[in-house]
Design an enzyme around this catalytic site. Structure first.
Site, PDB file in Angstrom:
ATOM      1  N   HIS A  11       0.834  -1.214   0.000  1.00  0.00           N
ATOM      2  CA  HIS A  11       0.000   0.000   0.000  1.00  0.00           C
ATOM      3  C   HIS A  11       0.865   1.260   0.000  1.00  0.00           C
ATOM      4  O   HIS A  11       1.608   1.514   0.946  1.00  0.00           O
ATOM      5  CB  HIS A  11      -0.887  -0.037   1.248  1.00  0.00           C
ATOM      6  CG  HIS A  11      -1.817   1.119   1.368  1.00  0.00           C
ATOM      7  ND1 HIS A  11      -1.933   1.877   2.498  1.00  0.00           N
ATOM      8  CD2 HIS A  11      -2.698   1.654   0.472  1.00  0.00           C
ATOM      9  CE1 HIS A  11      -2.839   2.818   2.325  1.00  0.00           C
ATOM     10  NE2 HIS A  11      -3.321   2.705   1.100  1.00  0.00           N
ATOM     11  N   ARG A  12       0.767   2.033  -1.056  1.00  0.00           N
ATOM     12  CA  ARG A  12       1.629   3.211  -1.273  1.00  0.00           C
ATOM     13  C   ARG A  12       3.096   2.799  -1.210  1.00  0.00           C
ATOM     14  O   ARG A  12       3.956   3.530  -0.721  1.00  0.00           O
ATOM     15  CB  ARG A  12       1.345   4.311  -0.239  1.00  0.00           C
ATOM     16  CG  ARG A  12      -0.139   4.631  -0.058  1.00  0.00           C
ATOM     17  CD  ARG A  12      -0.377   5.741   0.954  1.00  0.00           C
ATOM     18  NE  ARG A  12      -1.778   5.826   1.349  1.00  0.00           N
ATOM     19  CZ  ARG A  12      -2.263   6.565   2.339  1.00  0.00           C
ATOM     20  NH1 ARG A  12      -1.451   7.334   3.028  1.00  0.00           N
ATOM     21  NH2 ARG A  12      -3.545   6.571   2.630  1.00  0.00           N
ATOM     22  N   GLU A  38       0.461  -0.552  -4.712  1.00  0.00           N
ATOM     23  CA  GLU A  38      -0.589   0.434  -4.965  1.00  0.00           C
ATOM     24  C   GLU A  38       0.043   1.810  -4.843  1.00  0.00           C
ATOM     25  O   GLU A  38       0.984   2.009  -4.058  1.00  0.00           O
ATOM     26  CB  GLU A  38      -1.703   0.250  -3.921  1.00  0.00           C
ATOM     27  CG  GLU A  38      -2.931   1.113  -4.119  1.00  0.00           C
ATOM     28  CD  GLU A  38      -2.952   2.363  -3.283  1.00  0.00           C
ATOM     29  OE1 GLU A  38      -3.969   3.076  -3.351  1.00  0.00           O
ATOM     30  OE2 GLU A  38      -1.957   2.661  -2.581  1.00  0.00           O
ATOM     31  N   ASP A  40      -0.895   6.359  -5.547  1.00  0.00           N
ATOM     32  CA  ASP A  40      -1.943   7.369  -5.771  1.00  0.00           C
ATOM     33  C   ASP A  40      -1.410   8.445  -6.697  1.00  0.00           C
ATOM     34  O   ASP A  40      -0.235   8.818  -6.605  1.00  0.00           O
ATOM     35  CB  ASP A  40      -2.320   8.025  -4.436  1.00  0.00           C
ATOM     36  CG  ASP A  40      -2.674   6.997  -3.383  1.00  0.00           C
ATOM     37  OD1 ASP A  40      -3.799   6.477  -3.427  1.00  0.00           O
ATOM     38  OD2 ASP A  40      -1.802   6.686  -2.540  1.00  0.00           O
ATOM     39  N   HIS A  53      -0.353  10.923  -2.290  1.00  0.00           N
ATOM     40  CA  HIS A  53      -1.699  10.555  -1.829  1.00  0.00           C
ATOM     41  C   HIS A  53      -2.612  11.761  -1.614  1.00  0.00           C
ATOM     42  O   HIS A  53      -3.732  11.817  -2.126  1.00  0.00           O
ATOM     43  CB  HIS A  53      -1.601   9.754  -0.524  1.00  0.00           C
ATOM     44  CG  HIS A  53      -2.936   9.375   0.032  1.00  0.00           C
ATOM     45  ND1 HIS A  53      -3.667  10.197   0.877  1.00  0.00           N
ATOM     46  CD2 HIS A  53      -3.705   8.275  -0.166  1.00  0.00           C
ATOM     47  CE1 HIS A  53      -4.800   9.616   1.188  1.00  0.00           C
ATOM     48  NE2 HIS A  53      -4.864   8.445   0.572  1.00  0.00           N
ATOM     49  N   GLU A 112      -4.115   4.457  -8.360  1.00  0.00           N
ATOM     50  CA  GLU A 112      -5.388   5.052  -7.921  1.00  0.00           C
ATOM     51  C   GLU A 112      -5.493   6.500  -8.385  1.00  0.00           C
ATOM     52  O   GLU A 112      -4.685   7.357  -8.016  1.00  0.00           O
ATOM     53  CB  GLU A 112      -5.534   4.982  -6.388  1.00  0.00           C
ATOM     54  CG  GLU A 112      -6.884   5.579  -5.983  1.00  0.00           C
ATOM     55  CD  GLU A 112      -7.180   5.595  -4.499  1.00  0.00           C
ATOM     56  OE1 GLU A 112      -6.446   4.974  -3.712  1.00  0.00           O
ATOM     57  OE2 GLU A 112      -8.180   6.255  -4.141  1.00  0.00           O
ATOM     58  N   LYS A 114      -6.835   9.906  -7.937  1.00  0.00           N
ATOM     59  CA  LYS A 114      -7.393  10.626  -6.787  1.00  0.00           C
ATOM     60  C   LYS A 114      -8.321  11.778  -7.175  1.00  0.00           C
ATOM     61  O   LYS A 114      -9.435  11.842  -6.687  1.00  0.00           O
ATOM     62  CB  LYS A 114      -6.259  11.134  -5.890  1.00  0.00           C
ATOM     63  CG  LYS A 114      -5.678  10.052  -4.966  1.00  0.00           C
ATOM     64  CD  LYS A 114      -6.711   9.611  -3.944  1.00  0.00           C
ATOM     65  CE  LYS A 114      -6.147   8.672  -2.892  1.00  0.00           C
ATOM     66  NZ  LYS A 114      -7.187   7.991  -2.121  1.00  0.00           N
ATOM     67  N   ASP A 229       0.119  -2.143   4.319  1.00  0.00           N
ATOM     68  CA  ASP A 229       1.354  -1.367   4.507  1.00  0.00           C
ATOM     69  C   ASP A 229       2.544  -2.270   4.803  1.00  0.00           C
ATOM     70  O   ASP A 229       3.688  -1.835   4.683  1.00  0.00           O
ATOM     71  CB  ASP A 229       1.204  -0.394   5.705  1.00  0.00           C
ATOM     72  CG  ASP A 229       0.091   0.622   5.526  1.00  0.00           C
ATOM     73  OD1 ASP A 229      -0.495   0.700   4.424  1.00  0.00           O
ATOM     74  OD2 ASP A 229      -0.197   1.348   6.498  1.00  0.00           O
TER      75      ASP A 229
HETATM   76  O1  G3P Z   1      -6.285   1.317  -2.734  1.00  0.00           O
HETATM   77  C1  G3P Z   1      -7.156   1.503  -1.727  1.00  0.00           C
HETATM   78  C2  G3P Z   1      -6.723   2.484  -0.715  1.00  0.00           C
HETATM   79  O2  G3P Z   1      -5.450   2.953  -1.020  1.00  0.00           O
HETATM   80  C3  G3P Z   1      -7.701   3.602  -0.608  1.00  0.00           C
HETATM   81  O3  G3P Z   1      -7.433   4.428   0.474  1.00  0.00           O
HETATM   82  O4  G3P Z   1      -6.725   6.580   1.364  1.00  0.00           O
HETATM   83  O5  G3P Z   1      -5.086   4.760   1.161  1.00  0.00           O
HETATM   84  O6  G3P Z   1      -5.903   5.916  -0.864  1.00  0.00           O
HETATM   85  P1  G3P Z   1      -6.242   5.468   0.527  1.00  0.00           P
HETATM   86 CA    CA Z   2      -4.743   4.694  -2.442  1.00  0.00          CA
END
Ligand code: G3P
Ligand code: CA
Length: 251
Positions: A11-12, A38, A40, A53, A112, A114, A229
């Protein structure tokens, strides 16, 4: 039928261990054995797709202001690592172009979108095409209109819809539009909801997975992928689980 292999999505990047959405975080994800990450994206003032993000730079850099109000040169001047730890001083906000170039063939990227701006979907698709990476990315968003636009603009690029919880009408509409994956908040998923979505042809990826107990539960209920994460914990858990299954099969 359960998925054969759970997709481990950092995640990120591996954001528990390195500043989110930087090369350091994506490199760390790879080092920990994840093959997917993932990230953003937002647009800079001069229309460049940048990997960050928040809509502002305040939390994750030494600067201040809206991403959309800053040029790429201004964004690149910011330090995107020190807020996390001094060890990461000098990390920069990457462009999507740089990330695609650096991780081609090494990471599957879940990108993603945004901002709710149609241009962002088109620009991301153009970049993915220019790198020949349609098979190595999935473009995702909470903004259904952007994903549906992407399906028309670039049908060869896999797309996923981010949702808080999957419901029947959402699933039917997604399938009809050629969307092949649902990204749902982990807490909303159970074995029967995942089975139902998979029967309709949707892969199910869980997000907002905050601890290892929840991670293990999502493996058990049949998630196709888990965004978290701390990808190393899932890599290790899957390794132990598959060793145990192999041992059981040979005894
Ligand atoms: O990919 C899903 C998740 O990343 C969405 O929440 O706030 O971390 O972008 P956020
Ligand atoms: Ca995200």
């Amino acid at each position: 039928m359960l998925p054969e292999r759970v997709r481990v999505v950092a995640h990120r990047g591996a954001s528990a261990y390195a500043p989110e959405n930087t090369f350091a975080a994506f490199d760390k994800a790879l080092a920990l054995g994840a093959h997917e990450a993932e990230l953003d994206v937002h647009l800079s003032r001069d229309g460049q797709v940048v990997v960050i993000h928040d809509a502002t730079v305040d939390r994750t850099t030494g600067g201040a202001g809206a991403v959309a109000s800053l040029t790429l040169a201004q964004l690149k001047a910011l330090d995107a690592g020190t807020w996390f730890s001094a060890e990461f001083a000098g990390q920069r906000i990457p462009t999507l172009d740089e990330v695609l170039e650096r991780y081609r063939g090494r990471l599957h990227l879940h990108i993603e979108l945004k901002p709710k701006i149609q241009a962002v979907a088109g620009r991301v698709a153009d970049l993915v095409r220019s790198h020949g990476m349609a098979e190595s990315v999935t473009v995702i968003s909470f903004h259904r209109g952007l994903i549906e636009h992407l399906r028309e603009y670039a049908p060869e690029i896999p797309a996923g819809l981010l949702v808080q919880r999957a419901d029947e009408a959402d699933a039917r509409r997604a399938v009809a539009k050629g969307i092949r994956a649902f990204y749902a908040r982990g807490a909303s998923l159970a074995a029967d909801s995942i089975r139902h979505l998979r029967e309709q042809g949707l892969a199910v990826v869980a997000w907002d997975v905050q601890n290892e107990a929840e991670m293990r539960r999502l493996v058990a209920v049949g998630a196709d992928g888990i965004i978290l994460d701390f990808p190393d914990k899932l890599v290790e858990y899957l390794r132990l689980t598959s060793n145990k299954q192999e041992r059981a099969a040979t005894t």
